[in-house]
Design a protein around this motif. Structure first.
Motif, PDB file in Angstrom:
ATOM      1  N   UNK A   1       0.817  -1.215   0.000  1.00 61.31           N
ATOM      2  CA  UNK A   1       0.000   0.000   0.000  1.00 61.31           C
ATOM      3  C   UNK A   1       0.850   1.266   0.000  1.00 61.31           C
ATOM      4  N   UNK A   2       1.972   1.258   0.715  1.00 64.86           N
ATOM      5  CA  UNK A   2       2.831   2.440   0.752  1.00 64.86           C
ATOM      6  C   UNK A   2       3.379   2.772  -0.632  1.00 64.86           C
ATOM      7  N   UNK A   3       3.725   1.747  -1.384  1.00 65.65           N
ATOM      8  CA  UNK A   3       4.219   1.982  -2.741  1.00 65.65           C
ATOM      9  C   UNK A   3       3.120   2.565  -3.627  1.00 65.65           C
ATOM     10  N   UNK A   4       1.926   2.065  -3.459  1.00 63.85           N
ATOM     11  CA  UNK A   4       0.809   2.576  -4.249  1.00 63.85           C
ATOM     12  C   UNK A   4       0.493   4.031  -3.894  1.00 63.85           C
ATOM     13  N   UNK A   5       0.614   4.375  -2.615  1.00 63.90           N
ATOM     14  CA  UNK A   5       0.379   5.764  -2.188  1.00 63.90           C
ATOM     15  C   UNK A   5       1.398   6.699  -2.843  1.00 63.90           C
ATOM     16  N   UNK A   6       2.656   6.286  -2.870  1.00 66.28           N
ATOM     17  CA  UNK A   6       3.699   7.109  -3.506  1.00 66.28           C
ATOM     18  C   UNK A   6       3.385   7.326  -4.980  1.00 66.28           C
ATOM     19  N   UNK A   7       2.941   6.252  -5.642  1.00 68.41           N
ATOM     20  CA  UNK A   7       2.611   6.374  -7.062  1.00 68.41           C
ATOM     21  C   UNK A   7       1.414   7.293  -7.280  1.00 68.41           C
ATOM     22  N   UNK A   8       0.414   7.190  -6.422  1.00 69.07           N
ATOM     23  CA  UNK A   8      -0.771   8.037  -6.552  1.00 69.07           C
ATOM     24  C   UNK A   8      -0.422   9.508  -6.327  1.00 69.07           C
ATOM     25  N   UNK A   9       0.432   9.771  -5.364  1.00 69.67           N
ATOM     26  CA  UNK A   9       0.849  11.151  -5.107  1.00 69.67           C
ATOM     27  C   UNK A   9       1.640  11.715  -6.282  1.00 69.67           C
TER      28      UNK A   9
END
Length: 297
Positions: free
Chosen positions: A226-234
């Motif tokens: 999830x942390x990786x996905x958050x970085x990508x979304x940001x």
């Protein structure tokens, strides 16, 4: 009594008989004058009353209220807001973006991509990405465009936070992305697997940008971090916000803002019947998930 005396007496008697009539006639003259005087006074009073009844001169009309012009007058092409490298990283198997329908592309725009990396018996990785933009014009009756956008930004966040079936929901402020931004993350458990959902809502001047990004490991593949996905979304949100600014010359409508007396806002800002970006994203996500399920079955 002589004849002459009798004649003079008769004349005197006749004069005596006529005297009251003369006196009465003379007395009538002052009465007529008095009546005329009363009539004159009455007319004067009526004139004064009529003058008093006349409305006073109308005051000058109040000035039309003004509102500061919106900073941004247009939106970029929805499917061109993200760099090719970013798309390759976030949705590696996506062929092209699908632009959402809009009756006013200067006010509302969206684009979505879906990617299914099928690894056969080792499972599959699914990704879905959506960028939505909504622009608000300044309106003399409803307010400035950036204020309207702020109100929508707040409502959009509330809608995302109330997503049905959301688990482990967390909201975090995001800095360096427009004037204000937040990311909402949560899990959605479906029959295909656990989907990790990230939504970044950002406001830059009078435009609200919403980035939805979710991923899942299907057919036994592991769930993405999830942390990786958050970085990508940001990262996607930062690029989308930058694209809005660039589309308007890098700084709104030519620097300093000028007053506007516009009496009509955009259709979206005035409560059009079109669906909100969050609802469109939710339906698209569900559709993409069903597509992924059918491919892996």
């Amino acid at each position: 009594m002589s004849e002459g005396t009798m004649q003079r007496r008769a004349q005197c008697d006749q004069r005596a008989k006529r005297l009251p009539r003369v006196v009465c006639a003379a007395a009538a003259v002052p009465l007529m004058l008095v009546a005329a005087g009363c009539s004159s006074d009455s007319g004067s009073g009526d004139a004064k009353d009529k003058a008093a009844d006349k409305p006073a001169a109308s005051k000058s009309a109040s000035p039309t209220p003004t509102v500061e012009a919106a900073a941004y007058a247009k939106l970029p092409e929805p499917c061109a807001v993200l760099a090719k490298k970013t798309l390759k990283d976030l949705v590696p198997k996506a062929d092209s973006g699908k632009e959402g329908a809009s009756n006013d592309t200067a006010t509302r725009g969206s684009c979505s991509w879906d990617s299914l990396d099928d690894n056969g018996v080792d499972g599959s990785q699914f990704r879905w990405l959506s960028v939505s933009m909504l622009r608000f014009d300044s309106d003399a009756t409803r307010g400035a465009g950036d204020d309207l956008a702020h109100d929508y930004y707040t409502k959009q966040l509330q809608d995302v936070q109330s997503a049905e079936g959301a688990k482990s929901l967390k909201t975090t402020p995001v800095s360096g992305t427009g004037d204000e931004a937040s990311v909402v993350r949560y899990d959605l458990k479906k029959k295909e697997g656990t989907f990790k959902q990230q939504t970044v809502v950002a406001r830059v001047e009078n435009v609200v940008v919403t980035v939805d990004y979710n991923g899942a490991g299907l057919a036994g593949d592991e769930t993405p971090d999830a942390d990786d996905l958050v970085k990508d979304a940001r990262k996607a949100a930062e690029e989308a916000v930058a694209a809005v600014t660039k589309a308007n010359g890098g700084g709104g409508t030519g620097g300093a803002k000028s007053p506007s007396q516009s009496a009509s806002g955009s259709a979206s800002a005035s409560g059009s019947t079109s669906k909100s970006p969050s609802k469109e994203s939710s339906k698209a996500s569900s559709k993409a998930s069903s597509k992924a399920s059918s491919k892996t079955s």
